[in-house]
Design an enzyme around this catalytic site. Structure first.
Site, PDB file in Angstrom:
ATOM      1  N   ASP A   5      -9.699  68.977  66.406  1.00 16.84           N
ATOM      2  CA  ASP A   5      -9.372  67.592  66.129  1.00 16.84           C
ATOM      3  C   ASP A   5      -7.873  67.343  66.185  1.00 16.84           C
ATOM      4  O   ASP A   5      -7.068  68.279  66.241  1.00 16.84           O
ATOM      5  CB  ASP A   5      -9.921  67.203  64.753  1.00 16.84           C
ATOM      6  CG  ASP A   5     -11.438  67.207  64.722  1.00 16.84           C
ATOM      7  OD1 ASP A   5     -12.036  66.508  65.556  1.00 16.84           O
ATOM      8  OD2 ASP A   5     -12.019  67.917  63.891  1.00 16.84           O
ATOM      9  N   TYR A  48     -10.635  81.034  61.584  1.00 15.55           N
ATOM     10  CA  TYR A  48      -9.645  79.986  61.328  1.00 15.55           C
ATOM     11  C   TYR A  48      -8.715  80.448  60.218  1.00 15.55           C
ATOM     12  O   TYR A  48      -9.089  81.234  59.349  1.00 15.55           O
ATOM     13  CB  TYR A  48     -10.325  78.689  60.884  1.00 15.55           C
ATOM     14  CG  TYR A  48     -11.013  77.916  61.983  1.00 15.55           C
ATOM     15  CD1 TYR A  48     -10.342  76.920  62.680  1.00 15.55           C
ATOM     16  CD2 TYR A  48     -12.336  78.180  62.317  1.00 15.55           C
ATOM     17  CE1 TYR A  48     -10.973  76.192  63.675  1.00 15.55           C
ATOM     18  CE2 TYR A  48     -12.973  77.462  63.316  1.00 15.55           C
ATOM     19  CZ  TYR A  48     -12.286  76.467  63.991  1.00 15.55           C
ATOM     20  OH  TYR A  48     -12.910  75.763  64.986  1.00 15.55           O
TER      21      TYR A  48
END
Length: 283
Positions: free
Chosen positions: A58, A115
């Site tokens: 994003d 992540y």
């Protein structure tokens, strides 16, 4: 007539980027995006192609390792593309490696992702890290009467409770498929000077899942969300008033593939050539 796609050469690209330079990965009418910048750069070196990424990131999310599939025309090579492409990429977007795998798809061949989320719990701050770390102390939604200071011990315990195979529906956008996902590990590491790094690894993540997990754990640790609500969201998928941590602290750190199809070696994964040795790509 263009050659059929079956005769074209599949290659895998390892990209890095700073998310603040782009409006996310996927091409859209209001750019710039990583996909549009990459496809424009490829076209400029004679490779008109629509790329397929391991997954979208994003707006504001960074990537140490984003993997993209591209097909080259016969006569071209991975080596030639690796030489021509970097000079055509815009600031904040770079190329580490181009490899020609035997059978590979950047998204469907992936077996997992890792992540890292950087956050500041104390210290005076480091200007180099400011664009890439969420300063918890300055977030109004985590500062309220009756709240408490977030401690690393409390935060790590909450993140650890999320490990396992479960329905994470309370922690991701409803646009992502609802299905069991496995969070293999979730740990917190001190980087020094009040800076910390949450490391999450799993077989796959839905949209905003990492940001909601980290943000909601912070909200519980701050005493602003009951731990019972956190547990019910994890165990039964019950909705809660969570918190989505800001995008600028998040880095797509690694995309994993089964050994038989992985285009990259263990050594390359540890020390990627061409990766900037500065925030947010160190840790």
């Amino acid at each position: 007539m263009l050659p059929s796609t079956s005769k074209r050469i599949p290659v895998a690209l390892w990209l890095w980027y700073r998310g603040g330079n782009f409006r996310g990965f996927q091409r859209q009418s209001e750019g710039p995006t990583v996909q549009s910048a990459l496809e424009d750069a490829l076209a400029s070196v004679g490779v008109p192609a629509t790329v397929m990424a391991s997954g979208r990131t994003d707006k504001g999310v960074h990537a140490r390792m984003q993997v993209v599939s591209v097909r080259l025309e016969p006569g071209d090579s991975a080596e030639a593309l690796a030489e021509r492409l970097p000079a055509r990429l815009p600031p904040g977007l770079g190329l580490c490696l181009v490899r020609r795998p035997h059978s590979f798809h950047a998204q469907w061949s992936a077996s997992g992702k890792a992540y890292r989320y950087r956050l500041r719990l104390g210290g005076t701050g480091d200007a180099a890290w400011a664009p890439y770390a969420f300063d918890v102390r300055g977030e109004p939604l985590l500062q309220a009467p009756g709240g408490t200071a977030v401690t690393p011990e409390r935060l790590e315990a909450l993140l650890g409770a999320a490990v396992g195979t479960r329905d994470f529906i309370a922690f991701h956008e409803k646009s992502s498929p609802r299905k069991p996902r496995t969070l293999e590990s979730a740990t917190l590491h001190e980087l020094g000077g009040g800076l910390y790094e949450a490391r999450l690894s799993g077989d796959g993540f839905a949209r905003y899942q990492v940001r909601y997990l980290v943000g909601s754990a912070l909200k519980v640790a701050a005493g602003l969300l009951p731990e019972e609500a956190w547990k019910a969201a994890l165990e039964a998928g019950e909705a809660m008033e969570g918190f989505k941590a800001p995008a600028h602290g998040l880095v797509l750190w690694e995309v994993r593939y089964p050994p038989e199809v992985d285009p990259f070696t263990a050594g390359e994964r540890l020390h990627p050539p061409g990766l900037p040795l500065e925030p947010p790509f160190i840790g």
